[in-house]
Design a protein around this motif. Structure first.
Motif, PDB file in Angstrom:
ATOM      1  N   ASP A 126      32.227  -4.303 -14.151  1.00  0.00           N
ATOM      2  CA  ASP A 126      32.634  -3.328 -12.915  1.00  0.00           C
ATOM      3  C   ASP A 126      33.822  -3.956 -12.476  1.00  0.00           C
ATOM      4  N   GLY A 127      34.584  -2.939 -11.913  1.00  0.00           N
ATOM      5  CA  GLY A 127      35.889  -3.078 -11.300  1.00  0.00           C
ATOM      6  C   GLY A 127      37.013  -3.065 -12.139  1.00  0.00           C
ATOM      7  N   VAL A 128      36.909  -3.277 -13.489  1.00  0.00           N
ATOM      8  CA  VAL A 128      38.126  -3.297 -14.317  1.00  0.00           C
ATOM      9  C   VAL A 128      38.810  -2.074 -14.574  1.00  0.00           C
ATOM     10  N   ARG A 129      40.264  -1.955 -14.391  1.00  0.00           N
ATOM     11  CA  ARG A 129      40.964  -0.569 -14.690  1.00  0.00           C
ATOM     12  C   ARG A 129      41.276  -0.593 -15.837  1.00  0.00           C
ATOM     13  N   THR A 130      42.116  -1.523 -16.166  1.00  0.00           N
ATOM     14  CA  THR A 130      42.740  -1.497 -17.366  1.00  0.00           C
ATOM     15  C   THR A 130      42.806  -2.962 -18.025  1.00  0.00           C
ATOM     16  N   VAL A 131      42.754  -2.910 -19.407  1.00  0.00           N
ATOM     17  CA  VAL A 131      42.778  -4.019 -20.229  1.00  0.00           C
ATOM     18  C   VAL A 131      43.967  -4.059 -21.364  1.00  0.00           C
ATOM     19  N   ARG A 132      44.787  -5.064 -21.548  1.00  0.00           N
ATOM     20  CA  ARG A 132      45.673  -5.188 -22.512  1.00  0.00           C
ATOM     21  C   ARG A 132      45.328  -6.555 -23.414  1.00  0.00           C
ATOM     22  N   GLN A 133      45.464  -6.414 -24.664  1.00  0.00           N
ATOM     23  CA  GLN A 133      45.264  -7.561 -25.445  1.00  0.00           C
ATOM     24  C   GLN A 133      46.289  -7.790 -26.491  1.00  0.00           C
ATOM     25  N   SER A 134      46.454  -9.252 -26.795  1.00  0.00           N
ATOM     26  CA  SER A 134      47.378  -9.618 -27.840  1.00  0.00           C
ATOM     27  C   SER A 134      46.961 -10.948 -28.588  1.00  0.00           C
ATOM     28  N   ALA A 135      47.073 -11.071 -29.661  1.00  0.00           N
ATOM     29  CA  ALA A 135      47.033 -12.464 -30.252  1.00  0.00           C
ATOM     30  C   ALA A 135      48.462 -12.993 -30.423  1.00  0.00           C
ATOM     31  N   ILE A 136      48.705 -14.212 -29.843  1.00  0.00           N
ATOM     32  CA  ILE A 136      50.143 -14.828 -29.842  1.00  0.00           C
ATOM     33  C   ILE A 136      49.947 -16.026 -30.173  1.00  0.00           C
ATOM     34  N   ASP A 137      51.184 -16.689 -30.667  1.00  0.00           N
ATOM     35  CA  ASP A 137      51.457 -18.170 -30.830  1.00  0.00           C
ATOM     36  C   ASP A 137      51.855 -18.749 -29.649  1.00  0.00           C
ATOM     37  N   ASP A 138      51.134 -19.447 -29.065  1.00  0.00           N
ATOM     38  CA  ASP A 138      51.758 -20.119 -27.613  1.00  0.00           C
ATOM     39  C   ASP A 138      51.969 -21.552 -28.008  1.00  0.00           C
ATOM     40  N   ARG A 139      53.437 -21.778 -28.274  1.00  0.00           N
ATOM     41  CA  ARG A 139      53.776 -23.218 -28.455  1.00  0.00           C
ATOM     42  C   ARG A 139      52.946 -24.093 -29.656  1.00  0.00           C
ATOM     43  N   GLY A 140      52.691 -23.244 -30.605  1.00  0.00           N
ATOM     44  CA  GLY A 140      52.010 -23.681 -31.694  1.00  0.00           C
ATOM     45  C   GLY A 140      50.375 -23.527 -31.660  1.00  0.00           C
ATOM     46  N   LEU A 141      49.933 -22.958 -30.731  1.00  0.00           N
ATOM     47  CA  LEU A 141      48.522 -22.705 -30.612  1.00  0.00           C
ATOM     48  C   LEU A 141      48.206 -21.398 -30.601  1.00  0.00           C
ATOM     49  N   ARG A 145      45.043 -13.437 -25.933  1.00  0.00           N
ATOM     50  CA  ARG A 145      45.374 -13.278 -24.481  1.00  0.00           C
ATOM     51  C   ARG A 145      45.167 -11.864 -24.148  1.00  0.00           C
ATOM     52  N   VAL A 146      44.350 -11.634 -22.917  1.00  0.00           N
ATOM     53  CA  VAL A 146      43.880 -10.338 -22.620  1.00  0.00           C
ATOM     54  C   VAL A 146      44.198 -10.439 -21.040  1.00  0.00           C
ATOM     55  N   THR A 147      45.083  -9.210 -20.617  1.00  0.00           N
ATOM     56  CA  THR A 147      45.314  -9.125 -19.472  1.00  0.00           C
ATOM     57  C   THR A 147      44.531  -7.971 -18.642  1.00  0.00           C
ATOM     58  N   VAL A 148      43.964  -8.326 -17.651  1.00  0.00           N
ATOM     59  CA  VAL A 148      42.997  -7.445 -17.000  1.00  0.00           C
ATOM     60  C   VAL A 148      43.753  -6.875 -15.677  1.00  0.00           C
ATOM     61  N   VAL A 149      43.723  -5.505 -15.318  1.00  0.00           N
ATOM     62  CA  VAL A 149      43.982  -5.077 -13.926  1.00  0.00           C
ATOM     63  C   VAL A 149      42.792  -4.495 -13.383  1.00  0.00           C
ATOM     64  N   ALA A 150      42.469  -5.056 -12.145  1.00  0.00           N
ATOM     65  CA  ALA A 150      41.149  -4.647 -11.878  1.00  0.00           C
ATOM     66  C   ALA A 150      41.262  -4.223 -10.331  1.00  0.00           C
ATOM     67  N   ASP A 151      40.037  -3.843  -9.607  1.00  0.00           N
ATOM     68  CA  ASP A 151      40.416  -3.378  -8.362  1.00  0.00           C
ATOM     69  C   ASP A 151      40.144  -4.637  -7.438  1.00  0.00           C
ATOM     70  N   PRO A 152      40.879  -4.302  -6.221  1.00  0.00           N
ATOM     71  CA  PRO A 152      41.238  -5.437  -5.192  1.00  0.00           C
ATOM     72  C   PRO A 152      39.899  -5.965  -4.864  1.00  0.00           C
ATOM     73  N   SER A 153      38.727  -5.249  -4.827  1.00  0.00           N
ATOM     74  CA  SER A 153      37.305  -5.394  -4.325  1.00  0.00           C
ATOM     75  C   SER A 153      36.655  -6.095  -5.288  1.00  0.00           C
ATOM     76  N   ILE A 154      37.082  -6.351  -6.603  1.00  0.00           N
ATOM     77  CA  ILE A 154      36.372  -7.081  -7.521  1.00  0.00           C
ATOM     78  C   ILE A 154      35.777  -8.386  -6.989  1.00  0.00           C
TER      79      ILE A 154
END
Length: 191
Positions: A126-141, A145-154
């Motif tokens: 509930d309250g999630v507006r958009t979601v972006r995902q990616s699989a990355i190599d962050d300093r060897g690990l 990574r999932v970035t969520v934009v949600a309602d301010p009242s979440i």
């Protein structure tokens, strides 16, 4: 960002910083009136220095310096812009103890669909507006990574509990694989 890229960035920043600090220190000591610095500057042959632009090698030296600086800057930019994507992640080591005697079996998974699955789970909250995902190599690990934009009242506490639960489920799906899960929550501006 990969570990090598991070180290290269830090070395470039350190070198530039040390050069600038040295130039600033030299200038400051000149203005303060440190005699050893002023004596060093007096020993320089200003006539020879002022004739450098008239020498035949000067345009070539400037051109080579400009080309080297441009290529180095472009290479540094490309290394930083390139997204580090992990390849498939092995989850079962190869060897006879995982398979029948005499066969050599291994299992690996593509992390992109796992990131998409995690994004799908988070988008159902509930309250999630958009979601972006990616699989990355962050300093060897390898990192989902999932970035969520949600309602301010979440309810941030409830969202955090759910995200942690989904992350634990992802870790259980990859037993023994060094994969991190990162969920970034951004609150949309209030209406």
């Amino acid at each position: 960002m990969k570990r090598r890229t991070s180290i290269l960035d830090r070395l470039v920043a350190l070198t530039a910083g040390l050069v600038l600090i040295g130039a600033a220190g030299l200038t400051l000591t000149w203005f303060v009136g440190v005699e050893s610095v002023r004596a060093f500057v007096r020993r320089l042959d200003r006539g020879t220095l002022s004739e450098f632009p008239d020498q035949s090698w000067w345009p070539t030296a400037l051109g080579v310096t400009a080309v080297v600086a441009f290529v180095a800057g472009l290479a540094l930019l490309l290394v930083n812009v390139r997204r580090g994507r992990p390849e498939t992640m092995p989850v079962l080591p190869s060897g006879p103890h995982w398979a029948d005697e005499g066969s050599d079996t291994s299992l690996s998974v593509d992390l992109g669909p796992l990131a998409a699955g995690l994004a799908g789970e988070l988008s159902s909250l509930d309250g999630v507006r958009t979601v972006r995902q990616s699989a990355i190599d962050d300093r060897g690990l390898a990192t989902l990574r999932v970035t969520v934009v949600a309602d301010p009242s979440i309810d941030v506490a409830s969202f955090t509990r759910s995200a942690e639960s989904f992350a634990r489920a992802m870790a259980a799906a990859l037993p023994g694989a060094p994969v991190a899960t990162q969920v970034l929550l951004h609150l949309a501006p209030a209406d």
